[in-house]
Write an enzyme that holds these catalytic residues in place. Sequence first.
Site, short mmCIF file in Angstrom:
data_model
loop_
_atom_site.label_atom_id
_atom_site.label_comp_id
_atom_site.label_asym_id
_atom_site.label_seq_id
_atom_site.Cartn_x
_atom_site.Cartn_y
_atom_site.Cartn_z
N HIS A 101 0.79 -1.41 -0.03
CA HIS A 101 -0.06 0.04 0.01
C HIS A 101 1.04 1.42 0.13
CE1 HIS A 101 -3.81 -2.28 0.68
NE2 HIS A 101 -3.04 -3.00 1.53
N ASN A 132 -9.98 -3.49 1.62
CA ASN A 132 -9.73 -3.54 0.21
C ASN A 132 -10.95 -3.39 -0.75
OD1 ASN A 132 -6.85 -3.93 0.65
ND2 ASN A 132 -7.14 -6.20 0.46
#
Length: 559
Positions: free
Chosen positions: A66, A144
């Site tokens: 990320h 997500n």
Amino acid sequence: MTDVASQSPEAGDDRPVLTNRQGHPVYDNQNQRTVGARGPATLENYQFLEKISHFDRERIPERVVHARGAVAFGYFEATGTWGDEPIAAYTRAKLFQQQGKRTDIALRFSTVIGGRDSSEAARDPRGFAVKFYTEDGNWDLVGNNLAVFFIRDAIKFPDVIHSLKPDPITFRQDPARIFDFMSQTPESMHMLMNLFSPRGIPANYRTQQGFGVNTYKWVNAEGVTHLVKFHFIPKIGVKSLTERDAAAIQAGDLGHASRDLYEAIERGDFPEWEMRVQVMTDDEHPELDFDPLDDTKVWPENEFPAKPVGRIVLDRNVSNHFAENEQIAFGTGVLVDGIDFSDDKMLVGRTFSYSDTQRYRVGPNYLQLPVNRPKNAQVRTNQQGGQMAYYVDQVGENPHVNYEPSIMGGLREAEYPTHDEQGPEIVGRLTRKRIPRTNDYTQAGQRYLLLEPWEQDDLVANLVNLIGQATRPVQERMVWHFFLVEDELGRRVGEGLGITADDVRHLPPLQSQTLSDEEQQRLANLGNNGSRDVAGLQMTHCVPNEHVRVAAEPQLAQA
């Protein structure tokens, strides 16, 4: 360059004066201090040394996953209900209780595998991490855009990420490595159906879904617990790209999604998502053919409906990218009263890993930074010192007491909201075993059949292209898996690779696999099982997906 050290500012120039970090005015920001105009530079160049040494340290370690992301701020507005039922029956978490109650939030979108400067048009899961600044402290919901994950046990997390990251020698992301791992990890099949379909490349951050992925618990005032899953549905609908569309965008802009988010908020077009929650009684549910704690599975919404509990709206961009994006820190262990952990094996592992990486990446006092500290709750701790302490947390009446217990004016423990025992009783022996109900192929097959036709075509094309770059044994094993997932998928991918059901029929199950009776039957009839029955089935991702066309359609060759 003109010397400026001895010159006065222009008449009427009333701008603020540049200083260094010590508050000293900077009289010359163009020239170092030297012996004569041509040098050499002197060691006591404090302004230069402070400036350049800070510049040398402007970057902190990027996130292992990320790394690339965009943050925006806004609010969560509660309905006070779960569907049409009072939400207090399920959770005592204060942010949900009253209709119209608003809670400040920060939301970070991200890509998972690429580095800090990578393309936002790459095929990759998208992070959807929400920080709720509640009156009971912060709640981080770290999810997500895809509702499932590749693996179900956190001990495999470094392995799956290593397979998706660049090769340690060539430093190139390599499909041969990716599918080498996936071919030996049948639990990944459901995720592959989503990631390599257009859902793996959202058109932008405003049109992606969000999911908590892991199973959590809600706890009500009586201590009754329910298993829950969190969903976020974009108000403007789900929109995705194909590989060709993404390539066309990437050719001109590596940060199209961040730009789209920023510009939408700046023009007052505030992104909005409806927050929905699925609820299930807190037990093992032996009647299901999957384990509700398995993060490679979704809960069928025709049996466990996702009902609205509120909405989130983003109405403010960051004021500084580094301070509010690079330094924002999320952790799955950051829960508030009324929300608790389930025994999801991935959730337990993430709870240690996420906060641990923030202490390494940002520092032991990362929770004192403005973007991370609670905005609507008091912080009083006995934690002091550590690198880059921003301030001293509030303590008790006596500042000499930084320990507990004490009768000399220190802090005391809070009263627990209800009794400490909750949830079902758990009995078992210490062991290292996977969950009994793995069932790795059923939901993957259902998901394939419920894809829209254009999504199926794109999925097959992507799989053929990428698996075609792997070794022949990996190709054969993947086709073997796909025939167990769904006949049509195995046949179509197999045709693209030149592999038939007969070519892989001889392959035994993986050494690590234990097939159920149903899976053994499908293996015996490999390629001839017929289509799965999905009539009436409503899966989590089965919302319309608009194809955002960017690339020109390929032209047929003229005779």
